[in-house]
Write a protein that holds these residues in place. Structure first.
Motif, mmCIF file in Angstrom:
data_model
loop_
_atom_site.group_PDB
_atom_site.id
_atom_site.type_symbol
_atom_site.label_atom_id
_atom_site.label_comp_id
_atom_site.label_asym_id
_atom_site.label_seq_id
_atom_site.Cartn_x
_atom_site.Cartn_y
_atom_site.Cartn_z
ATOM 1 N N UNK A 277 46.485 -0.406 -47.856
ATOM 2 C CA UNK A 277 45.413 -1.206 -48.463
ATOM 3 C C UNK A 277 45.950 -2.586 -48.872
ATOM 4 N N UNK A 278 47.138 -2.574 -49.488
ATOM 5 C CA UNK A 278 47.752 -3.833 -49.949
ATOM 6 C C UNK A 278 48.091 -4.725 -48.762
ATOM 7 N N UNK A 279 48.735 -4.143 -47.745
ATOM 8 C CA UNK A 279 49.085 -4.925 -46.560
ATOM 9 C C UNK A 279 47.835 -5.488 -45.882
ATOM 10 N N UNK A 280 46.796 -4.666 -45.779
ATOM 11 C CA UNK A 280 45.560 -5.121 -45.141
ATOM 12 C C UNK A 280 44.930 -6.275 -45.885
ATOM 13 N N UNK A 281 44.834 -6.147 -47.225
ATOM 14 C CA UNK A 281 44.252 -7.227 -48.033
ATOM 15 C C UNK A 281 45.102 -8.496 -47.934
ATOM 16 N N UNK A 282 46.440 -8.324 -47.946
ATOM 17 C CA UNK A 282 47.334 -9.479 -47.835
ATOM 18 C C UNK A 282 47.123 -10.207 -46.513
ATOM 19 N N UNK A 283 46.998 -9.466 -45.429
ATOM 20 C CA UNK A 283 46.808 -10.095 -44.122
ATOM 21 C C UNK A 283 45.476 -10.815 -44.031
ATOM 22 N N UNK A 284 44.436 -10.287 -44.657
ATOM 23 C CA UNK A 284 43.137 -10.968 -44.648
ATOM 24 C C UNK A 284 43.224 -12.289 -45.406
ATOM 25 N N UNK B 218 43.712 -11.318 -39.087
ATOM 26 C CA UNK B 218 42.509 -10.683 -39.637
ATOM 27 C C UNK B 218 42.230 -9.356 -38.943
ATOM 28 N N UNK B 219 42.391 -9.331 -37.631
ATOM 29 C CA UNK B 219 42.187 -8.097 -36.865
ATOM 30 C C UNK B 219 43.139 -6.995 -37.338
ATOM 31 N N UNK B 220 44.429 -7.363 -37.492
ATOM 32 C CA UNK B 220 45.404 -6.364 -37.932
ATOM 33 C C UNK B 220 45.128 -5.951 -39.381
ATOM 34 N N UNK B 221 44.659 -6.917 -40.206
ATOM 35 C CA UNK B 221 44.297 -6.578 -41.577
ATOM 36 C C UNK B 221 43.203 -5.527 -41.629
ATOM 37 N N UNK B 222 42.153 -5.704 -40.811
ATOM 38 C CA UNK B 222 41.070 -4.726 -40.734
ATOM 39 C C UNK B 222 41.606 -3.392 -40.228
ATOM 40 N N UNK B 223 42.499 -3.441 -39.231
ATOM 41 C CA UNK B 223 43.098 -2.220 -38.682
ATOM 42 C C UNK B 223 43.872 -1.463 -39.761
ATOM 43 N N UNK B 224 44.586 -2.191 -40.604
ATOM 44 C CA UNK B 224 45.347 -1.561 -41.672
ATOM 45 C C UNK B 224 44.437 -0.902 -42.702
ATOM 46 N N UNK B 225 43.355 -1.589 -43.072
ATOM 47 C CA UNK B 225 42.415 -1.029 -44.047
ATOM 48 C C UNK B 225 41.776 0.242 -43.497
ATOM 49 N N UNK B 226 41.390 0.218 -42.225
ATOM 50 C CA UNK B 226 40.809 1.419 -41.597
ATOM 51 C C UNK B 226 41.812 2.568 -41.590
ATOM 52 N N UNK B 227 43.070 2.242 -41.302
ATOM 53 C CA UNK B 227 44.101 3.285 -41.310
ATOM 54 C C UNK B 227 44.311 3.827 -42.725
#
Length: 345
Positions: A134-141, A262-271
């Motif tokens: 969640x943290x990594x995904x938010x950071x990437x966004x 942004x794409x990878x951020x969304x991918x991380x949040x989904x994971x």
């Protein structure tokens, strides 16, 4: 993916050996590389990276092979963006062309060390805390947003950290070969080369924050993360001299990288939703309905985004003058290329 300590030691030793060879074969004697030399070595390192990816696919399976190639593409694109900022640094400090190889080599080594530290920390966090996705995904966004609207107009030569170094350290006005320090009238002084290295070190830290969460969004294998980063950085010095002025024509590179992040951020949040353990989200239960983006789609999306950003950039700048900045236009060694700012992107 089973990677023994022996394989890790061999991989790290070979990586160090490549950089040691680079230094003694190409960097130790100051010179400006020719286009032919840069092209040959760039092709060698890119070919080696691709061959290594095929090897991972054959030995460990093409799921891991696909993760490696997606990670390598992402890290290579981020490294090219890194080169653009290196160009700004060396223009801002008016680094003579003969000494730019040494600056680049030091910058690349600093980048590899910092990324190695971040890789180890990231692997530990992922192994122990699933919510870190969640943290990594938010950071990437957040980083994607900053990347999309970054214009690279800040001046690392006048960044806060560099200004502080000027105040506390005795710095000469001129370069003395490629030396970092010299003795003048019995007193030890540092040259502007030290400031260049400090500026690049700060920039490398910022880029490590971008790149490591991004590749962990594509693979959880620390070995793939490390090797993709190492191969992305190998040959970066030669690539700098090969594409030279072409860097300034990649006007949509930042936007392309923003889309990828942004794409990878969304991918991380989904994971993260798929492996959720946080008690205040869905009662601590995994959200198995959350889709998992397959690696083949990630690889295709990243490759297509880089291609589109490159084609659109070259189309927009068609007819622009290609080549390195005019040496007569570069400022003095301690001077500024553009308006005062910081190393923030």
């Amino acid at each position: 993916m089973n990677v023994t300590p022996t394989i890790w030691l061999i991989t790290i030793a070979v990586t160090i050996a490549f950089f040691v060879y680079e230094f003694f074969a190409h960097v130790r004697k100051p010179h400006e590389p020719s286009i032919g030399e840069s092209a040959r070595w760039s092709a060698f390192y890119i070919g080696l990276a691709l061959l290594f990816g095929v090897g991972i696919g054959v030995v460990s399976g093409w799921t891991f092979g696909g993760e490696y190639f997606a990670g390598y593409l992402t890290e290579k694109a981020l490294s090219i963006d890194n080169l653009f900022v290196f160009l700004i640094v060396m223009s801002g400090f008016a680094v003579p062309k003969a000494y730019q190889q040494k600056v680049l080599m030091i910058g690349i080594i600093i980048a590899l060390i910092l990324r190695g530290i971040f890789i180890a920390v990231g692997a530990t966090l992922i192994d122990n805390f699933s919510w870190i996705f969640y943290i990594f995904g938010a950071l990437l966004l957040v980083l994607a947003y900053r990347q999309a609207f970054s214009d690279h107009e800040s001046d690392p030569a006048n960044g806060r950290f560099v200004k502080f170094a000027r105040r506390v350290l005795p710095i000469t006005d001129d370069y003395h070969g490629d030396k970092i320090s010299v003795k003048l009238d019995g007193k030890r002084f540092f040259t502007p080369m030290l400031l260049v290295i400090l500026a690049i070190g700060v920039i490398d830290l910022v880029f490590a924050v971008d790149s490591i969460p991004a590749i962990y969004g594509l693979t959880e294998q620390a070995y793939i993360v490390f090797t993709a980063n190492a191969f992305a950085l190998m040959g970066l010095r030669q690539l700098f001299f090969l594409i030279g002025g072409l860097l300034e024509r990649l006007v949509y590179l930042a936007q392309g990288l923003a889309v990828i992040l942004a794409f990878i951020g969304v991918k991380l949040v989904l994971h993260a939703m798929h492996v959720n353990e946080l008690p205040f989200i869905n009662g601590g239960e995994p959200m198995l309905w959350a889709p998992e983006i397959p690696i083949w789609f990630s690889l295709a999306f990243i490759g297509l985004t880089i291609a589109v950003a490159t084609v659109l950039s070259l189309r927009k700048t068609r007819g622009d003058k290609i080549g390195p900045p005019d040496d007569d236009a570069t400022p003095p060694a301690g001077g500024s290329a553009v308006s005062s700012g910081s190393t923030e992107r």
